[in-house]
Design an enzyme around this catalytic site. Structure first.
Site, PDB file in Angstrom:
ATOM      1  N   PHE A 293      32.074  21.228  -0.413  1.00 51.72           N
ATOM      2  CA  PHE A 293      30.845  21.985  -0.645  1.00 51.72           C
ATOM      3  C   PHE A 293      30.311  22.546   0.675  1.00 51.72           C
ATOM      4  O   PHE A 293      29.879  23.715   0.750  1.00 51.72           O
ATOM      5  CB  PHE A 293      29.804  21.077  -1.308  1.00 51.72           C
ATOM      6  CG  PHE A 293      28.723  21.802  -2.052  1.00 51.72           C
ATOM      7  CD1 PHE A 293      27.801  22.588  -1.379  1.00 51.72           C
ATOM      8  CD2 PHE A 293      28.612  21.697  -3.430  1.00 51.72           C
ATOM      9  CE1 PHE A 293      26.790  23.251  -2.053  1.00 51.72           C
ATOM     10  CE2 PHE A 293      27.602  22.364  -4.128  1.00 51.72           C
ATOM     11  CZ  PHE A 293      26.685  23.138  -3.435  1.00 51.72           C
ATOM     12  N   PHE A 294      30.341  21.729   1.726  1.00 53.88           N
ATOM     13  CA  PHE A 294      29.877  22.198   3.019  1.00 53.88           C
ATOM     14  C   PHE A 294      30.769  23.321   3.557  1.00 53.88           C
ATOM     15  O   PHE A 294      30.281  24.289   4.146  1.00 53.88           O
ATOM     16  CB  PHE A 294      29.824  21.041   4.016  1.00 53.88           C
ATOM     17  CG  PHE A 294      28.615  20.151   3.868  1.00 53.88           C
ATOM     18  CD1 PHE A 294      27.351  20.611   4.205  1.00 53.88           C
ATOM     19  CD2 PHE A 294      28.747  18.845   3.421  1.00 53.88           C
ATOM     20  CE1 PHE A 294      26.225  19.793   4.085  1.00 53.88           C
ATOM     21  CE2 PHE A 294      27.641  18.019   3.291  1.00 53.88           C
ATOM     22  CZ  PHE A 294      26.370  18.500   3.625  1.00 53.88           C
TER      23      PHE A 294
ATOM     24  N   PHE B 256      20.905  24.068  -3.760  1.00 54.41           N
ATOM     25  CA  PHE B 256      21.044  22.706  -3.240  1.00 54.41           C
ATOM     26  C   PHE B 256      21.768  21.813  -4.245  1.00 54.41           C
ATOM     27  O   PHE B 256      22.113  20.670  -3.945  1.00 54.41           O
ATOM     28  CB  PHE B 256      19.679  22.105  -2.910  1.00 54.41           C
ATOM     29  CG  PHE B 256      19.743  20.965  -1.939  1.00 54.41           C
ATOM     30  CD1 PHE B 256      19.818  21.192  -0.581  1.00 54.41           C
ATOM     31  CD2 PHE B 256      19.744  19.652  -2.383  1.00 54.41           C
ATOM     32  CE1 PHE B 256      19.891  20.135   0.328  1.00 54.41           C
ATOM     33  CE2 PHE B 256      19.812  18.583  -1.495  1.00 54.41           C
ATOM     34  CZ  PHE B 256      19.894  18.843  -0.134  1.00 54.41           C
TER      35      PHE B 256
ATOM     36  N   ARG C  60      25.871  19.249  12.370  1.00 51.82           N
ATOM     37  CA  ARG C  60      25.550  20.471  11.636  1.00 51.82           C
ATOM     38  C   ARG C  60      24.181  21.027  12.019  1.00 51.82           C
ATOM     39  O   ARG C  60      23.935  22.237  11.850  1.00 51.82           O
ATOM     40  CB  ARG C  60      25.596  20.161  10.135  1.00 51.82           C
ATOM     41  CG  ARG C  60      25.624  21.396   9.245  1.00 51.82           C
ATOM     42  CD  ARG C  60      25.873  21.024   7.794  1.00 51.82           C
ATOM     43  NE  ARG C  60      25.883  22.212   6.948  1.00 51.82           N
ATOM     44  CZ  ARG C  60      26.937  22.978   6.727  1.00 51.82           C
ATOM     45  NH1 ARG C  60      28.094  22.678   7.296  1.00 51.82           N
ATOM     46  NH2 ARG C  60      26.853  24.041   5.953  1.00 51.82           N
TER      47      ARG C  60
END
Length: 363
Positions: free
Chosen positions: A97-98, A200, A340
């Site tokens: 997902f990231f 999200f 991140r």
């Protein structure tokens, strides 16, 4: 202010990090004890290998950045009690997902509308028939398909269909973000809040509480005001705290999707006032969760009706609610440990060093 990140860590040393005062939430540090799934060290190792195997990150990027991004730490602090194979599938999916989020960002930055549109449709198709896409030429599609085959194996067809429905909506929300960003459209506060719940993936992370608890939660329980509210508040906290922490990164990258940015653009707030307002909403989430949590636990107690099925459902609901609570602490520490968000240490504040442009299709 220095606080222990892993006061009860399984690692041989205790990590100590500094939490900036503007981002410090004492109530999380004192009232939401951090937990870590005992499988975490193996989880980190296997997700790192999975990223390499699926070619989702180049070997040099995995070697230098994967552990420091702390993607597995985030999931290992959330889905406590999950069977190891379930947690591994969730952690790999989370890492994917990231990477997908980063690809989306690069597609926006470089105005690759055709590439994004193609990826969007491929993900929709792979979501409905993942086995047909395990060997797709795009590693992002193939890695997604692999994740879906594994996640779909834990519960029944109804859960799978619900998860797919929720993720189809996430893909479309990312498309709306693409449209907004390439046209410089800052959504209003209400438009943003609605979109943020999708980008999200609020429902996705809540859905995954169920295979972690080894039990599909009936609709009547999921829609109970206490359970639904506790689930929503845990996710709202995460989304808005993310906005608070990533605001410098997203302003540097000309982002338009951040609660603070919407408040500045549409409500006329200064940057300082916007930060104060986002923080107020974050703290309100915590307070309201504590009320909803009690209602959800009371609901779970009432499900234990003397039958085996009732007892199992009661335990599963309690496990889900406990992990909603864990989401607060794991999200909080993730934002202070993960590379991140260390935008000030990047050579280019608008380009994360762990992103490989060539791998994303750039020439």
């Amino acid at each position: 202010m220095f606080v222990p990140a892993f006061p009860h860590s399984t690692s041989p040393t205790t990590t100590v990090i500094a939490v900036p005062p503007a981002l410090s939430l004492p109530v999380i540090e004192t009232d939401f004890p951090r937990q870590l799934h005992p499988y975490w060290p193996r989880l980190q190792e296997k997700t790192r290998s999975w990223l390499l195997e699926k070619r989702l990150m180049p070997a040099d990027k995995v070697e230098e950045y994967a552990d420091g991004l702390c993607y597995t730490d985030l999931m290992a602090g959330y889905y406590i009690g999950a069977p190891d194979e379930v947690l591994q599938a969730i952690a790999d999916y989370s890492a994917w997902f990231f990477v997908w989020d980063d690809r989306h960002d690069r597609d926006v930055i470089h105005r690759r509308a055709t590439a994004w549109r193609q990826l969007r449709f491929q993900l929709h198709t792979a979501l409905d028939s993942p086995r047909d896409h395990l060997h797709h030429r795009d590693p992002l599609v193939a890695g997604f398909a692999d994740s879906m085959v594994r996640l779909y194996s834990f519960l029944g067809k109804k859960w799978n269909a619900r998860f797919a429905c929720h993720f189809h909506a996430v893909i479309e929300a990312y498309d709306r973000e693409f449209h907004n960003r390439t046209r410089g459209i800052v959504p209003t506060v209400e438009e943003y809040l609605e979109l943020r719940r999708l980008t999200f993936a609020h429902r996705i992370w809540t859905d995954l509480l169920e295979p972690s608890a080894r039990h599909e939660i009936p609709a009547g329980v999921r829609e109970h005001p206490g359970y639904r509210r506790a689930a929503l508040l845990s996710q709202e906290f995460a989304a808005w705290y993310n906005d608070l922490c990533s605001l410098p990164k997203e302003i540097a990258g000309d982002e338009v999707h951040n609660l603070g940015i919407s408040l500045i653009h549409h409500e006329g707030l200064t940057l300082e006032e916007a930060v104060t307002e986002v923080r107020r909403r974050v703290e309100e989430c915590i307070a309201e969760f504590l009320v909803a949590e009690k209602e959800a636990v009371h609901l779970a107690d009432g499900l234990a009706d003397g039958t085996r099925a009732g007892h199992e459902l009661s335990d599963a609901v309690k496990a889900c609610v406990a992990n909603m609570r864990n989401w607060f602490s794991t999200v909080y520490w993730f934002h202070h440990e993960s590379g991140r968000y260390r935008v000030d240490s990047w050579d280019d504040r608008s380009t994360p060093p762990y992103v490989n442009n060539e791998a994303a299709g750039e020439k």
